[in-house]
Motif scaffolding. Sequence first.
Motif, PDB file in Angstrom:
ATOM      1  N   ASP A  27       0.827  -1.210   0.000  1.00  0.00           N
ATOM      2  CA  ASP A  27       0.000   0.000   0.000  1.00  0.00           C
ATOM      3  C   ASP A  27       0.859   1.257   0.000  1.00  0.00           C
ATOM      4  N   GLU A  28       1.945   1.240   0.749  1.00  0.00           N
ATOM      5  CA  GLU A  28       2.786   2.433   0.863  1.00  0.00           C
ATOM      6  C   GLU A  28       3.492   2.761  -0.448  1.00  0.00           C
ATOM      7  N   VAL A  29       4.068   1.758  -1.129  1.00  0.00           N
ATOM      8  CA  VAL A  29       4.786   2.047  -2.373  1.00  0.00           C
ATOM      9  C   VAL A  29       3.825   2.523  -3.466  1.00  0.00           C
ATOM     10  N   LYS A  30       2.595   2.009  -3.454  1.00  0.00           N
ATOM     11  CA  LYS A  30       1.612   2.479  -4.434  1.00  0.00           C
ATOM     12  C   LYS A  30       1.169   3.902  -4.135  1.00  0.00           C
ATOM     13  N   ARG A  31       0.951   4.177  -2.870  1.00  0.00           N
ATOM     14  CA  ARG A  31       0.406   5.475  -2.478  1.00  0.00           C
ATOM     15  C   ARG A  31       1.460   6.581  -2.526  1.00  0.00           C
ATOM     16  N   LYS A  32       2.659   6.303  -2.044  1.00  0.00           N
ATOM     17  CA  LYS A  32       3.683   7.338  -1.953  1.00  0.00           C
ATOM     18  C   LYS A  32       4.558   7.449  -3.192  1.00  0.00           C
ATOM     19  N   LEU A  33       4.793   6.328  -3.878  1.00  0.00           N
ATOM     20  CA  LEU A  33       5.747   6.312  -4.987  1.00  0.00           C
ATOM     21  C   LEU A  33       5.087   6.093  -6.338  1.00  0.00           C
ATOM     22  N   SER A  34       3.766   5.946  -6.347  1.00  0.00           N
ATOM     23  CA  SER A  34       3.054   5.599  -7.584  1.00  0.00           C
ATOM     24  C   SER A  34       3.700   4.391  -8.250  1.00  0.00           C
ATOM     25  N   ALA A  35       4.050   3.408  -7.442  1.00  0.00           N
ATOM     26  CA  ALA A  35       4.771   2.232  -7.925  1.00  0.00           C
ATOM     27  C   ALA A  35       3.905   1.404  -8.865  1.00  0.00           C
ATOM     28  N   GLN A  36       4.566   0.756  -9.810  1.00  0.00           N
ATOM     29  CA  GLN A  36       3.901  -0.115 -10.761  1.00  0.00           C
ATOM     30  C   GLN A  36       4.538  -1.488 -10.728  1.00  0.00           C
ATOM     31  N   HIS A  37       3.849  -2.461 -11.345  1.00  0.00           N
ATOM     32  CA  HIS A  37       4.356  -3.829 -11.425  1.00  0.00           C
ATOM     33  C   HIS A  37       4.754  -4.343 -10.036  1.00  0.00           C
ATOM     34  N   VAL A  38       3.868  -4.147  -9.091  1.00  0.00           N
ATOM     35  CA  VAL A  38       4.133  -4.525  -7.697  1.00  0.00           C
ATOM     36  C   VAL A  38       3.867  -6.016  -7.510  1.00  0.00           C
ATOM     37  N   ILE A  39       4.842  -6.700  -6.940  1.00  0.00           N
ATOM     38  CA  ILE A  39       4.733  -8.138  -6.688  1.00  0.00           C
ATOM     39  C   ILE A  39       4.932  -8.384  -5.198  1.00  0.00           C
ATOM     40  N   HIS A  40       4.001  -9.106  -4.605  1.00  0.00           N
ATOM     41  CA  HIS A  40       4.011  -9.401  -3.176  1.00  0.00           C
ATOM     42  C   HIS A  40       4.535 -10.816  -2.970  1.00  0.00           C
ATOM     43  N   LEU A  41       5.703 -10.925  -2.336  1.00  0.00           N
ATOM     44  CA  LEU A  41       6.262 -12.209  -1.930  1.00  0.00           C
ATOM     45  C   LEU A  41       6.281 -12.272  -0.405  1.00  0.00           C
ATOM     46  N   GLN A  42       6.474 -13.451   0.138  1.00  0.00           N
ATOM     47  CA  GLN A  42       6.567 -13.547   1.595  1.00  0.00           C
ATOM     48  C   GLN A  42       7.844 -12.860   2.069  1.00  0.00           C
ATOM     49  N   GLY A  43       7.668 -11.819   2.863  1.00  0.00           N
ATOM     50  CA  GLY A  43       8.810 -11.096   3.404  1.00  0.00           C
ATOM     51  C   GLY A  43       9.447 -10.113   2.452  1.00  0.00           C
ATOM     52  N   LYS A  44       8.886  -9.949   1.234  1.00  0.00           N
ATOM     53  CA  LYS A  44       9.485  -9.065   0.239  1.00  0.00           C
ATOM     54  C   LYS A  44       8.398  -8.459  -0.648  1.00  0.00           C
ATOM     55  N   VAL A  45       8.693  -7.265  -1.183  1.00  0.00           N
ATOM     56  CA  VAL A  45       7.817  -6.613  -2.155  1.00  0.00           C
ATOM     57  C   VAL A  45       8.689  -6.061  -3.266  1.00  0.00           C
ATOM     58  N   ILE A  46       8.379  -6.442  -4.504  1.00  0.00           N
ATOM     59  CA  ILE A  46       9.094  -5.973  -5.694  1.00  0.00           C
ATOM     60  C   ILE A  46       8.238  -4.906  -6.362  1.00  0.00           C
TER      61      ILE A  46
END
Length: 512
Positions: A27-46
């Motif tokens: 949520d933070e990278v999308k909201r603050k950085l307008s991040a794209q191609h976000v991938i949710h892994l266990q313990g990591k976010v790309i």
Amino acid sequence: MTGSSHEQTSVRYFCTAGNGMETFLVDEVKRKLSAQHVIHLQGKVIFSSSASIRSIINLKSAERLFLLLKHDTPLKLPAHMNRAKAVSLLQSKLIAQNELSSAAMLWSRLQGELKDRATHGGEIQSPSVGAKRRRENGGQSSALGDKCDGEARNSGQKSDEVRVVNENEERVDSKRKRLDFAHENQCVDPQSELLLPPVDQISFRISCKCSGSLARHFSTQDVSKILGANLTTSLGWMVDLRNPHLEVNVNLTDDYCLLGIPLTKSPLASRSYVKTTGLRSTVAWAMASLAQIQPGSLVVDPMCGVGTILIEAAQEHSDTYFLGIDIDNEQLIKANGNVVYAHLEDRMEVLKASSLGLPLNSASVDAIVCDVPFGRKFGTKVDAAVNLPVILSEMARVLRVGGTLVLLLSPQLSHLVKKTLTQGDAKSNSPEEKELQTEKQDCPSVAASFTKQLFSQGCNNGTVSTREAESPYGQNCTNAVSCLKHEQSFRVSLGSIDGLIHKYVKSDLCFK
């Protein structure tokens, strides 16, 4: 992907996060950085972002930040595969020579941007930055810049200006010599003019985690040796385990193959504005983010400890007021030290009082955030399990209708809270309570001007003594707890134990 000349290049990163914190980080990278191609892994976010590295290192829910080298499917090896063939497959799976060379250049540019931020310009800066500063500093800086470009100065200038010019010229000459040498060895990023050593003098080390079926074929030491030998042979890089230029981080699991280069030496979770640490900063920030804090709000932590949650909230909300309450003198001293260290004296106070009897008006608080102490590490003078109904009743009493309550609890305390709220609902619906509900929380209150005086006069360094006995409001407002309506829950890691974050909103249904 590169945009127009007026747009920054989108860069691929990944961050590590504590278990349960990935949702907050996404949520933070999308909201603050307008991040794209976000991938949710266990313990990591790309994610990909064109935001500046200065914005990215301000992520609050992340532990560490990496420049992404490779994210690929896992390497599957048959159980009885020949060792030499398995090594060959592993080498082909890991990063190619040209990919790592390009990544090293990008890493160098990002490091330069971080250095500029830390040193307010530093000794090495891009021409555009230097020109901007010369314009901002007026004629003298412009003259200095002209001298750095090799133009002659007038002989009648003051001696102190000449001295500064000479020092600046020596610096720039040294920089130019290093640039010329680096250009000859093809290891400079022309866009940033930030240097790596010559290509055959870059040092590196490998940090590796290998799990799952692949670990039956290769240990972490095996993977490090194989990749290290490949980099040394193909690129001429040198191994340095103590102080390398680059660190290559490798994660090989049954789910993915992930490689990256750390962008900061210290974790993002290490806060520069906190003197005495308490609750893990990322978890404290997550709690504050759930509190729906609005401009001009009053936010209270009735068991504040060293004030970690409120300080994290204050970093995000500059026009909000915060009050930390605790019964422990030692904790209050540390909390007040944190307030001063973070320069929040004008917006945050700490006060000695008991969570069993909060010295606040009913319905006077907009949001409450609280890490209810549990376990040996989080010990307190108040037995949270025994006094939980009274503590909850006091929180509900001072919270306004529509206000938010965010609690961090152990699984055991979480069960007790659920039980208490269930009992409160049953009691508020009984015939005896319906008459009381029509009185709309007709409870006695402390002085009406308390909150205003608190922030205008201060609290004597957090040592003001107030009523510490059990609140008389609990018995008169037995329906208060039933007004807390559960909205969300998150299980997060606190290290050796897990905690549960619960969010509640105070409803007016019990008053109808």
